[in-house]
Write a protein that holds these residues in place. Structure first.
Motif, mmCIF file in Angstrom:
data_model
loop_
_atom_site.group_PDB
_atom_site.id
_atom_site.type_symbol
_atom_site.label_atom_id
_atom_site.label_comp_id
_atom_site.label_asym_id
_atom_site.label_seq_id
_atom_site.Cartn_x
_atom_site.Cartn_y
_atom_site.Cartn_z
ATOM 1 N N LEU A 116 0.830 -1.209 0.000
ATOM 2 C CA LEU A 116 0.000 0.000 0.000
ATOM 3 C C LEU A 116 0.863 1.257 0.000
ATOM 4 O O LEU A 116 0.559 2.231 -0.699
ATOM 5 C CB LEU A 116 -0.941 -0.001 1.212
ATOM 6 N N ASN A 117 1.935 1.259 0.768
ATOM 7 C CA ASN A 117 2.827 2.424 0.789
ATOM 8 C C ASN A 117 3.483 2.644 -0.568
ATOM 9 O O ASN A 117 3.600 3.792 -1.037
ATOM 10 C CB ASN A 117 3.900 2.246 1.862
ATOM 11 N N CYS A 118 3.916 1.560 -1.209
ATOM 12 C CA CYS A 118 4.533 1.690 -2.528
ATOM 13 C C CYS A 118 3.533 2.217 -3.551
ATOM 14 O O CYS A 118 3.868 3.076 -4.384
ATOM 15 C CB CYS A 118 5.100 0.346 -2.983
ATOM 16 N N LEU A 119 2.309 1.721 -3.503
ATOM 17 C CA LEU A 119 1.289 2.191 -4.446
ATOM 18 C C LEU A 119 0.956 3.658 -4.201
ATOM 19 O O LEU A 119 0.731 4.414 -5.156
ATOM 20 C CB LEU A 119 0.031 1.334 -4.321
ATOM 21 N N HIS A 120 0.931 4.065 -2.950
ATOM 22 C CA HIS A 120 0.669 5.477 -2.640
ATOM 23 C C HIS A 120 1.774 6.374 -3.191
ATOM 24 O O HIS A 120 1.502 7.401 -3.836
ATOM 25 C CB HIS A 120 0.551 5.662 -1.127
ATOM 26 N N LEU A 121 3.014 5.991 -2.962
ATOM 27 C CA LEU A 121 4.131 6.794 -3.465
ATOM 28 C C LEU A 121 4.189 6.783 -4.984
ATOM 29 O O LEU A 121 4.554 7.778 -5.612
ATOM 30 C CB LEU A 121 5.439 6.258 -2.889
ATOM 31 N N LEU A 122 3.811 5.657 -5.573
ATOM 32 C CA LEU A 122 3.767 5.559 -7.030
ATOM 33 C C LEU A 122 2.683 6.464 -7.596
ATOM 34 O O LEU A 122 2.909 7.183 -8.586
ATOM 35 C CB LEU A 122 3.509 4.108 -7.427
ATOM 36 N N GLU A 123 1.520 6.450 -6.975
ATOM 37 C CA GLU A 123 0.405 7.260 -7.459
ATOM 38 C C GLU A 123 0.685 8.752 -7.323
ATOM 39 O O GLU A 123 0.406 9.534 -8.232
ATOM 40 C CB GLU A 123 -0.868 6.906 -6.692
ATOM 41 N N THR A 124 1.241 9.147 -6.206
ATOM 42 C CA THR A 124 1.473 10.569 -5.950
ATOM 43 C C THR A 124 2.722 11.095 -6.632
ATOM 44 O O THR A 124 2.922 12.313 -6.694
ATOM 45 C CB THR A 124 1.590 10.823 -4.436
ATOM 46 N N GLY A 125 3.570 10.195 -7.125
ATOM 47 C CA GLY A 125 4.805 10.623 -7.771
ATOM 48 C C GLY A 125 5.882 11.066 -6.802
ATOM 49 O O GLY A 125 6.883 11.666 -7.217
ATOM 50 N N LYS A 126 5.732 10.738 -5.512
ATOM 51 C CA LYS A 126 6.738 11.138 -4.535
ATOM 52 C C LYS A 126 8.021 10.330 -4.671
ATOM 53 O O LYS A 126 9.080 10.760 -4.197
ATOM 54 C CB LYS A 126 6.164 11.004 -3.128
ATOM 55 N N PRO A 128 9.914 7.753 -7.827
ATOM 56 C CA PRO A 128 9.761 7.230 -9.190
ATOM 57 C C PRO A 128 9.668 5.707 -9.187
ATOM 58 O O PRO A 128 10.123 5.043 -8.251
ATOM 59 C CB PRO A 128 11.030 7.709 -9.892
ATOM 60 N N PRO A 129 9.119 5.135 -10.251
ATOM 61 C CA PRO A 129 9.008 3.676 -10.345
ATOM 62 C C PRO A 129 10.343 2.958 -10.174
ATOM 63 O O PRO A 129 10.418 1.921 -9.508
ATOM 64 C CB PRO A 129 8.432 3.459 -11.745
ATOM 65 N N CYS A 130 11.426 3.514 -10.764
ATOM 66 C CA CYS A 130 12.726 2.842 -10.701
ATOM 67 C C CYS A 130 13.292 2.820 -9.289
ATOM 68 O O CYS A 130 14.181 2.003 -8.986
ATOM 69 C CB CYS A 130 13.709 3.509 -11.661
#
Length: 249
Positions: A116-126, A128-130
């Motif tokens: 959930l934390n990874c998806l939140h950071l991914l969604e908000t752009g805080k 990057p995916p890499c």
């Protein structure tokens, strides 16, 4: 038996014309698969809340070892991830890896919170995916019992100074001197920044997991070594990961 649990939908499989099977990661009971009858019907109360990347509160009915979803109310739908093809590709891979390595029938609070934390950071752009990919890979596989030993060189006990070599098959670490002395081959050379990042991911407190940074060359090296470790330990490949690579190069 009826039970209520919060969980994230990791995958869906269409059944017939209107039904679907959903794979859920629940903090209380780990990975489970449930039948969602009529979930694909227009206006179904199970429609939106049983789609991929929906974090929902499920009311489930358990008959022997089979689950069916009586109702589901969404807590969070990661629309921002769904609308970006690269983010969606990475999220699909993270979900597939989570489904493979999270426990079944046991608590998985740490695994669920991590995803959930990874998806939140991914969604908000805080982040990057890499950045998120290797963090999730190493932390997730460690939570699931595959933690590598990066504390020190397994030959001489050395902790730092110069490059080290990491061996994905054993999960062990050797300094360059011990590697040469013992004639060992097949290791991946880790620069000090990459080794420090890997140690941080494995051993840091949960609240500090994402609080580090790496220059691009080191981040690329971290991505490569974490992926090699996943492949060596699980002995399988992921089509979702292959697709992600086609998008990010």
């Amino acid at each position: 038996m009826r039970l209520t649990t919060d969980g994230l939908v990791l995958g869906t499989l269409n059944m017939g014309e209107t039904d679907r099977i959903i794979t859920i990661l629940s903090g209380e009971i780990g990975i489970l698969r449930a039948y969602a009858g009529g979930a694909r019907k227009p206006g179904s109360r199970l429609s939106g809340s049983t789609e991929l990347l929906c974090y929902s509160r499920f009311v489930l009915f358990k008959n022997k070892e089979r689950y069916s979803a009586d109702s589901a109310d969404s807590n969070k739908i990661f629309f921002g991830v769904r609308q970006d093809i690269e983010k969606l590709a990475l999220a699909s891979y993270l979900c597939e890896l989570s489904a493979d390595t999270s426990p079944v029938g046991e608590k998985a609070v740490g695994q669920l919170r991590l995803l959930l934390n990874c998806l939140h950071l991914l969604e908000t752009g805080k982040r990057p995916p890499c950045f998120l990919k290797p963090v999730f890979e190493l932390r997730q596989i460690s939570l699931s019992g595959y933690q590598p030993d990066l504390v020190a060189c397994q030959g001489c006990g050395r902790y730092e100074g110069g490059d080290f070599l990491f061996f994905p098959e054993s999960g062990g670490l050797l300094c360059a001197g011990c590697t040469e002395a013992e004639g060992v081959r097949g290791g991946i050379r880790l620069s000090p920044p990459v080794l420090a990042a890997m140690r941080h991911i494995l051993y840091s407190e949960e609240g500090k997991l994402f609080s580090f940074s790496l220059a691009d060359p080191s981040l690329k090296a971290l991505c490569a070594v974490s992926e090699r470790y996943i492949q060596a330990q699980l002995a399988r490949s992921y089509h979702t990961l292959d697709f992600y690579h086609t998008l990010c190069g």
